[in-house]
Design a protein around this motif. Structure first.
Motif, mmCIF file in Angstrom:
data_model
loop_
_atom_site.group_PDB
_atom_site.id
_atom_site.type_symbol
_atom_site.label_atom_id
_atom_site.label_comp_id
_atom_site.label_asym_id
_atom_site.label_seq_id
_atom_site.Cartn_x
_atom_site.Cartn_y
_atom_site.Cartn_z
ATOM 1 N N LYS A 170 0.864 -1.182 0.000
ATOM 2 C CA LYS A 170 0.000 0.000 0.000
ATOM 3 C C LYS A 170 0.902 1.234 0.000
ATOM 4 O O LYS A 170 1.812 1.336 0.835
ATOM 5 C CB LYS A 170 -0.882 -0.023 1.241
ATOM 6 C CG LYS A 170 -1.946 1.040 1.205
ATOM 7 C CD LYS A 170 -2.974 0.784 2.278
ATOM 8 C CE LYS A 170 -4.105 1.767 2.097
ATOM 9 N NZ LYS A 170 -5.329 1.373 2.667
ATOM 10 N N ILE A 171 0.648 2.128 -0.958
ATOM 11 C CA ILE A 171 1.522 3.309 -1.063
ATOM 12 C C ILE A 171 1.195 4.302 0.051
ATOM 13 O O ILE A 171 0.055 4.728 0.208
ATOM 14 C CB ILE A 171 1.370 3.977 -2.448
ATOM 15 C CG1 ILE A 171 1.727 2.973 -3.542
ATOM 16 C CG2 ILE A 171 2.235 5.222 -2.547
ATOM 17 C CD1 ILE A 171 1.567 3.498 -4.966
ATOM 18 N N LYS A 172 2.232 4.619 0.820
ATOM 19 C CA LYS A 172 2.040 5.554 1.944
ATOM 20 C C LYS A 172 2.291 6.997 1.470
ATOM 21 O O LYS A 172 1.643 7.923 1.924
ATOM 22 C CB LYS A 172 3.068 5.249 3.056
ATOM 23 C CG LYS A 172 2.906 3.883 3.649
ATOM 24 C CD LYS A 172 1.999 4.045 4.714
ATOM 25 C CE LYS A 172 1.421 3.179 5.606
ATOM 26 N NZ LYS A 172 0.091 3.266 5.982
ATOM 27 N N SER A 173 3.302 7.122 0.627
ATOM 28 C CA SER A 173 3.586 8.473 0.128
ATOM 29 C C SER A 173 4.294 8.373 -1.215
ATOM 30 O O SER A 173 4.852 7.314 -1.541
ATOM 31 C CB SER A 173 4.475 9.228 1.112
ATOM 32 O OG SER A 173 5.783 8.696 1.065
ATOM 33 N N ILE A 216 10.526 2.369 -2.773
ATOM 34 C CA ILE A 216 10.593 1.811 -4.125
ATOM 35 C C ILE A 216 10.665 2.953 -5.134
ATOM 36 O O ILE A 216 9.881 3.906 -5.063
ATOM 37 C CB ILE A 216 9.351 0.926 -4.408
ATOM 38 C CG1 ILE A 216 9.408 -0.299 -3.487
ATOM 39 C CG2 ILE A 216 9.298 0.495 -5.869
ATOM 40 C CD1 ILE A 216 8.259 -1.246 -3.636
ATOM 41 N N VAL A 217 11.617 2.866 -6.029
ATOM 42 C CA VAL A 217 11.737 3.895 -7.064
ATOM 43 C C VAL A 217 11.109 3.323 -8.341
ATOM 44 O O VAL A 217 11.501 2.255 -8.795
ATOM 45 C CB VAL A 217 13.221 4.268 -7.300
ATOM 46 C CG1 VAL A 217 13.336 5.359 -8.348
ATOM 47 C CG2 VAL A 217 13.869 4.702 -5.993
ATOM 48 N N ALA A 218 10.097 4.010 -8.846
ATOM 49 C CA ALA A 218 9.338 3.434 -9.973
ATOM 50 C C ALA A 218 9.251 4.424 -11.134
ATOM 51 O O ALA A 218 9.108 5.630 -10.934
ATOM 52 C CB ALA A 218 7.930 3.070 -9.497
ATOM 53 N N GLU A 247 13.976 -0.801 -3.033
ATOM 54 C CA GLU A 247 13.932 -2.122 -2.405
ATOM 55 C C GLU A 247 12.737 -2.912 -2.904
ATOM 56 O O GLU A 247 11.896 -3.337 -2.124
ATOM 57 C CB GLU A 247 13.815 -1.963 -0.881
ATOM 58 C CG GLU A 247 14.802 -1.026 -0.282
ATOM 59 C CD GLU A 247 14.378 -0.619 1.120
ATOM 60 O OE1 GLU A 247 14.943 -1.167 2.071
ATOM 61 O OE2 GLU A 247 13.443 0.193 1.259
ATOM 62 N N GLY A 248 12.652 -3.079 -4.168
ATOM 63 C CA GLY A 248 11.560 -3.863 -4.731
ATOM 64 C C GLY A 248 11.117 -3.268 -6.047
ATOM 65 O O GLY A 248 11.649 -2.233 -6.482
ATOM 66 N N LEU A 259 8.539 6.092 -3.942
ATOM 67 C CA LEU A 259 7.355 5.704 -3.178
ATOM 68 C C LEU A 259 7.757 5.091 -1.846
ATOM 69 O O LEU A 259 8.778 4.395 -1.762
ATOM 70 C CB LEU A 259 6.541 4.656 -3.961
ATOM 71 C CG LEU A 259 6.263 4.936 -5.432
ATOM 72 C CD1 LEU A 259 5.589 3.736 -6.081
ATOM 73 C CD2 LEU A 259 5.369 6.162 -5.556
ATOM 74 N N GLU A 260 6.964 5.354 -0.819
ATOM 75 C CA GLU A 260 7.088 4.624 0.437
ATOM 76 C C GLU A 260 5.951 3.619 0.414
ATOM 77 O O GLU A 260 4.785 4.006 0.327
ATOM 78 C CB GLU A 260 6.871 5.561 1.632
ATOM 79 C CG GLU A 260 7.871 6.693 1.734
ATOM 80 C CD GLU A 260 9.135 6.257 2.448
ATOM 81 O OE1 GLU A 260 9.025 5.324 3.269
ATOM 82 O OE2 GLU A 260 10.217 6.811 2.163
ATOM 83 N N VAL A 261 6.284 2.315 0.499
ATOM 84 C CA VAL A 261 5.243 1.313 0.335
ATOM 85 C C VAL A 261 5.217 0.363 1.534
ATOM 86 O O VAL A 261 6.259 -0.199 1.924
ATOM 87 C CB VAL A 261 5.490 0.489 -0.956
ATOM 88 C CG1 VAL A 261 4.399 -0.540 -1.147
ATOM 89 C CG2 VAL A 261 5.567 1.400 -2.169
ATOM 90 N N ASP A 262 4.038 0.228 2.110
ATOM 91 C CA ASP A 262 3.861 -0.714 3.220
ATOM 92 C C ASP A 262 3.636 -2.111 2.620
ATOM 93 O O ASP A 262 2.638 -2.350 1.940
ATOM 94 C CB ASP A 262 2.635 -0.270 4.048
ATOM 95 C CG ASP A 262 2.353 -1.236 5.184
ATOM 96 O OD1 ASP A 262 3.107 -2.208 5.347
ATOM 97 O OD2 ASP A 262 1.358 -0.998 5.914
#
Ligand code: ME8
Length: 607
Positions: free
Chosen positions: A517-520, A544-546, A579-580, A533-536
């Motif tokens: 779930k994207i936090k920010s 995660i850099v997308a 990291e993903g 992105l900060e992803v839970d």
């Protein structure tokens, strides 16, 4: 006192983000506003959102919002971001859930009621929720709404009626006397004929709605959303702008509301009427209107990212004579970008500056303006085309001049014609200065880039005459438009189609794929296409850099559930650890994120 110019767009429903259609109306309004500002006319440009519709509630619920206002706030942010990206220079962005708007809308309802133009009655008939309109048999095609292709619902309810019939003759008089009240001419006739078939009183409230503005003297009823929406043209602007020119730009789908109901309300409250309601045509795909509800919408942001904001603005204004319908074609956009923006304009700038660099050591040397070329530019004509709301022809006229300047350079050959070189290059540079000024309303980024290379600042139309460029140094920079090469697109497609080698089942099992779930979300400071992105992912929140920038707004991403490959070795992407990997689908136009079909908790495995 300065002359005023007040220009409006429709206020759009918030059930979806902007489409090419809403971008079209808004870009044209922007061109007109910018043009009048350059004429030093006191200009006000109003746009915004129509939030009190039942469609808002439906869309919010579909997106699992429980708080409708929160949904409209989130949507408003998206709309504003898109307009910012498309360089829309509005002066106010009205939202009809704003308490100030609500209060004034209620006051107007009261005013009309006190004039005895509103009475209680019973409505029995059809209602199209897509149009938010009460329909008559003759409005439908095979029983369906022609715009939404849906069957209107049957309703029987008590509500308040507005005495529209009372204004029938006044409206006919007004439209017959005032040739500019409805433009283009063909639409004027259409409306006149419609009014002459007889106007019926109109239901202007709806009972039992959970969302909307209360009828001030009857809390069981809400204002019909169109009554409320039209009033934005009053509540969104200081009344001093209802003076010289008041122009409503709308699509032909909503001209009746603007050419009949709106002036009737204003006649009832005895207020000034707009100067002109201009209804433009539709952008279609294969002849069908592009629209959110028909699901054939193309995102303006995707197109802007792919071809540049100015290429999109240029294409939309130039392609289809303003007022008519036309099919949207990405190929046509590409051709205009390659042939007109890159070739005609881009080359004119770069070849002129290259010659100045080569022969005059980057110096602008004052020379004599060529009077023949000078006479090819007719500012008055361009201005009058804009005043008659014909931006397509105005832009074509500017383009004719650009072609003339190119031809002039070809004929004069300043690279070998030493005798006239100074005069020819000065004439070309000064023409470019005027071209940049005239193009500013249409393609502001490009206009600024030209100014920068000529080392001058934007002024106003007082300077739309020859011989004003001062001596100085040019500042040759990047080319204005990169051509889109067909070849590249084909190669890309072929690579996509090539199948990758087979893998063993065990290899696939090594992958750990989870719901996140994207936090920010924020922009990567050093990359054009990346977001951070900060992803839970259940176990922890990871970075995660997308490569999805431009395909989603930051706001849209926040809170979105996604699918993540979590056991990929961390990688450094331009200074930020990733990291993903987020899973997404893409074609050569767009990237769409893969997401679980229903909500499920972060960390859930994907099998
Ligand atoms: O009607 N081609 O909002 P809306 C050209 N809230 N223009 C298009 C288009 C297309 N394919 N699709 C949409 C409403 N438009 C009301 C307006 S005003 C007081 C209330 C443009 O979100 C065009 O301007 O359905 C059309 O009239 C408008 O978007 C409809 O926007």
């Amino acid at each position: 006192m300065k002359k005023t110019f007040f220009i409006t767009t429709p206020i759009y429903y918030v059930n979806a983000p902007p489409t090419i259609g809403s971008a079209y109306s808004t870009i044209v309004a922007d061109v007109l506003a910018r043009w009048h500002r350059l004429k030093k006319i006191d200009t006000f440009f109003l746009t915004g959102l129509d939030e009190n519709s039942s469609k808002t509630v439906k869309a919010a619920k579909e997106k699992n919002y429980t708080n409708i206002q929160k949904y409209t706030n989130d949507m408003a942010r998206i709309w504003k971001e898109v307009w910012k990206r498309l360089n829309i220079s509005y002066d106010n962005f009205i939202r009809t859930t704003d308490p100030k708007h609500k209060k004034i809308a209620q006051n107007y309802f009261n005013k009309v009621y006190k004039k005895k133009d509103i009475y209680l009655g019973t409505y029995e008939g059809l209602y199209c929720e897509g149009c938010e309109e009460f329909k008559r048999g003759l409005d439908l095609k095979n029983g369906l709404c022609p715009y939404h292709k849906t069957t209107p619902i049957k309703i029987k309810e008590q509500n308040y009626f507005f005495k529209l019939s009372k204004y029938q003759n006044k409206l006919i008089n007004l439209i017959e006397k005032n040739k500019k009240f409805i433009l283009p001419e063909s639409r004027r006739e259409e409306i006149l004929n419609f009014i002459k078939t007889g106007l019926h009183d109109l239901s202007v409230s709806r009972p039992n709605l959970e969302w909307g503005i209360d009828v001030p003297f009857d809390k069981k009823q809400k204002l019909w959303v169109w009554f409320d929406a039209l009033l934005n043209y009053k509540t969104g602007v200081n009344k001093r702008y209802w003076k010289d020119q008041v122009i409503h730009l709308v699509g032909k789908d909503i001209q009746k509301f603007h050419c009949i109901i709106w002036p009737a309300i204003l006649l009832s409250t005895r207020e000034p009427l707009p100067t002109t309601v201009f209804s433009h045509g539709f952008f279609t795909i294969n002849g069908q209107k592009i629209s959110k509800s028909l699901g054939n919408a193309i995102g303006p942001i995707e197109l802007a990212n792919k071809y540049s904001v100015d290429a999109l603005r240029y294409y939309l204004i130039r392609e289809i004579p303003f007022g008519q319908d036309g099919d949207f074609s990405e190929n046509a956009l590409k051709n205009r970008l390659n042939n007109e923006l890159a070739n005609d304009l881009g080359n004119l700038l770069s070849r002129t500056l290259t010659l100045v660099e080569k022969f005059f050591d980057k110096k602008i040397k004052k020379g004599k303006i060529d009077s023949k070329l000078k006479n090819k530019l007719n500012f008055k004509k361009i201005d009058s085309l804009i005043e008659n709301i014909n931006p397509t022809e105005a832009l074509s006229e500017i383009w004719r001049f650009i072609k003339e300047v190119n031809k002039y350079i070809n004929d004069k050959k300043p690279w070998e014609n030493e005798k006239e070189r100074k005069d020819v290059l000065y004439t070309a540079l000064d023409s470019l200065r005027i071209i940049a000024l005239l193009l500013f309303p249409f393609i502001p980024d490009t206009s600024e880039k030209i100014n920068k290379q000529l080392n001058i600042k934007l002024t106003n139309f007082k300077d739309a005459k020859f011989g004003l460029l001062k001596e100085g140094k040019i500042n040759k920079g990047e080319i204005l438009f990169k051509k889109i090469e067909e070849q590249k697109i084909k190669e890309f497609k072929n690579n996509e189609i090539k199948q990758k080698p087979m893998v063993k089942y065990e290899d696939f099992q090594k992958l750990e794929i989870k719901v996140g779930k994207i936090k920010s979300a924020k922009e990567h400071p050093n990359a054009d296409k990346l977001l951070i992105l900060e992803v839970d992912t259940g176990d922890r929140v990871r970075q995660i850099v997308a490569g999805i920038k431009g395909h989603y707004t930051l706001e849209e991403l926040k809170g979105k559930e996604i699918v993540v490959l979590t056991n990929l070795e961390p990688r450094d992407l331009r200074g930020f650890k990733s990291e993903g990997m987020l899973l997404a689908a893409s074609d050569d136009n767009k990237i769409v994120i893969l997401k679980p079909e229903k909500e499920i908790k972060p960390g859930s495995g994907v099998k």
